[in-house]
Design an enzyme around this catalytic site. Structure first.
Site, PDB file in Angstrom:
ATOM      1  N   LYS A   7      45.734  33.429  35.106  1.00 48.56           N
ATOM      2  CA  LYS A   7      45.786  32.682  33.847  1.00 48.56           C
ATOM      3  C   LYS A   7      44.855  31.485  33.947  1.00 48.56           C
ATOM      4  O   LYS A   7      44.567  31.002  35.038  1.00 48.56           O
ATOM      5  CB  LYS A   7      47.213  32.226  33.524  1.00 48.56           C
ATOM      6  CG  LYS A   7      47.738  31.116  34.437  1.00 48.56           C
ATOM      7  CD  LYS A   7      49.048  30.573  33.935  1.00 48.56           C
ATOM      8  CE  LYS A   7      49.693  29.600  34.905  1.00 48.56           C
ATOM      9  NZ  LYS A   7      49.241  28.208  34.739  1.00 48.56           N
ATOM     10  N   HIS A  47      44.664  34.245  49.831  1.00 51.35           N
ATOM     11  CA  HIS A  47      43.220  34.241  49.612  1.00 51.35           C
ATOM     12  C   HIS A  47      42.496  33.581  50.786  1.00 51.35           C
ATOM     13  O   HIS A  47      41.473  34.071  51.253  1.00 51.35           O
ATOM     14  CB  HIS A  47      42.871  33.509  48.316  1.00 51.35           C
ATOM     15  CG  HIS A  47      42.758  34.425  47.147  1.00 51.35           C
ATOM     16  ND1 HIS A  47      43.864  34.899  46.487  1.00 51.35           N
ATOM     17  CD2 HIS A  47      41.683  34.982  46.536  1.00 51.35           C
ATOM     18  CE1 HIS A  47      43.463  35.701  45.509  1.00 51.35           C
ATOM     19  NE2 HIS A  47      42.139  35.761  45.516  1.00 51.35           N
TER      20      HIS A  47
END
Lengths: 185, 280
Positions: A104, A39
């Site tokens: 999650k 990222h």
């Protein structure tokens, strides 16, 4: 639960509009992986005006750093990692056309808004169920940042990959609704 | 004095890390199964079923239960009548970790420097806690601690006046803030007393206690029950999707402390709860 909804990746608007927080989905098609280090690199690439390692339009990003496969296997254990660590980078990726991410855990309010504004959804796969989830990954190849090891970007083909819709386009939040329903004062 | 060759330690460590990553401990499996009878949320039940299925697949295929195969935490209780031959204890443990993570197809999740963040490539160094005990045996406990649950852990130096209520509030606040992130159903280890560095270690040791064992002291045993009941009233539920089963167990370990202090630490573990102990 309203029965399992089938999603074909890359996603289109019609599929996204049909999703509601709490729905169980089954994903088919191509998805891309990226976690913390990938990222950071993608973020820098976009900021520099360079080309992303894959075309983001309509794509799903899966926050995962799999274990190495045994010989002859497609992939090792491959469950989701905690999403909020990606919060810093998420709005920019959504602006670039990413339509869903799989991770999650909860996200910040700001990120929740960013999903809605960009017409994208937040999906949650079962944390700690990497063995089970690996069975739904039928192909996997590293397409960028190989030097990052488990944090490299994989292009994965999935079949019936199970997840739950956590934030939908209508501002609903499965975590909030679930906790409210079962909390005892 | 009893002599133990270093390779006995390294081989044992390597095997233990493979074992705990492939095979869910029986007490956890049974606790998840039992939770299925209590859980009221349909989504929660579905999650619990999938976790049981995950454990079965992992064991059958010798594939890790979770892709985060953890940072290696190793507790060594070394009998003072043992001499380790050939290499020092720390090297023996780290060689074992490197071998286990490589041979076992486990993920290497350790970076050399907290800011420069280059992966060490073999999941070492392990975090090693040693103590010297009487006798001529070596007790080795390994734990594979994932980042998701470890990140949600917390420590606080309470005032003694805060008492039991202060402890309960801090534990609940920590679990509530963690919400879905540490992969509930969680196991909660609480360390009370000692000092600034000991309380978190007590919390970690509390996680090593089997799920069917409680604190030997009646007061703390009650506190464990109260905390478990209060945590499971938070509504977080399996995977945080709402439900009755947020935690499978609360274990508390205590130690004497300073007249001015009440240190409390909460170490959260995920439902994979990977640890095992052997003696050589």
């Amino acid at each position: 639960m309203n029965g399992v909804k089938r999603l074909s990746a890359p996603l289109n608007e019609k599929q996204l509009l049909n999703l509601r927080a709490g729905d169980e989905v089954s994903i088919y098609g191509v998805i891309y992986t990226a976690r913390d280090a990938a990222h950071k690199r993608i973020y820098e690439i976009i900021k520099n005006g360079d080309k992303m390692p894959f075309d983001p339009e309509g794509q799903i990003i899966y926050y995962v750093g799999p274990t190495p496969p045994r010989p002859g296997r497609v992939i090792g254990s491959a469950g989701p990692t905690t999403s909020c660590r990606m919060d810093k980078y998420t709005p920019l990726l959504l602006e670039k056309g990413i339509k869903a991410v799989i991770g999650k855990g909860k996200r910040s309010e700001e990120i929740k808004k960013s999903f809605i504004e960009n017409g994208a959804v937040y999906l949650v796969a079962l944390g700690g169920a990497g063995a089970l989830l690996s069975r739904h990954i039928v192909r996997a190849e590293v397409i960028a940042f190989e030097d990052l090891g488990p944090e490299a970007i994989y292009k994965m083909e999935v079949e019936g990959f199970p997840a739950f819709v956590c934030y939908d386009l209508y501002g609903r939040d499965l975590f909030e609704e679930g906790i409210k329903k079962y909390r005892k004062e | 004095m009893r002599e133990v060759h270093w390779e006995r330690i390294s081989k044992a460590v390597a095997e233990l890390f493979k074992k705990i990553n492939y095979y869910l401990n029986e007490d956890v499996y049974n606790a998840l199964k039992k939770s299925l009878e209590i859980e009221e949320s349909p989504v929660g039940k579905r999650v619990l079923c999938q976790l049981l299925e995950n454990a079965e697949i992992a064991a059958e295929e010798r594939i890790p239960l979770c892709q985060d195969t953890g940072i290696a935490v190793v507790f060594i209780s070394l009998g003072q009548e043992v001499i380790i031959k050939g290499k020092n204890l720390e090297d023996a443990v780290n060689i074992g970790v490197a071998e286990g993570y490589s041979e076992g197809y486990l993920r290497k999740s350790v970076v050399r420097d907290p800011i420069k963040r280059i992966n060490t490539g073999n999941n070492t160094p392990a975090i090693i806690h040693t103590e010297i005990i009487p006798g001529d045996k070596i007790k080795i406990t390994v734990s594979a601690k994932g980042g998701g649950s470890e990140n949600m852990s917390a420590m606080s130096m309470l005032s003694p006046a805060a008492g039991s209520e202060g402890i309960i509030d801090f534990v609940l606040e920590t679990v509530k803030r963690a919400g879905p992130n540490p992969c509930p159903p969680i196991i909660v280890g609480v360390g009370v007393g000692g000092n600034f560095e000991l309380a978190p270690l007590l919390a970690k040791k509390a996680l090593l206690r089997p799920l069917n064992e409680k604190n030997e002291d009646e007061f703390w045993r009650n506190m464990e029950d109260i905390l478990l009941q209060k945590i499971n009233s938070l509504g977080i539920g399996p995977q945080g999707f709402g439900g009755r089963i947020t935690a499978l167990k609360v274990s508390i370990e205590t130690f004497p402390c300073h007249i001015a202090s009440l240190p409390v630490a909460v170490n959260i573990d995920c439902h994979c709860h990977r640890h095992w102990t052997i003696e050589i």
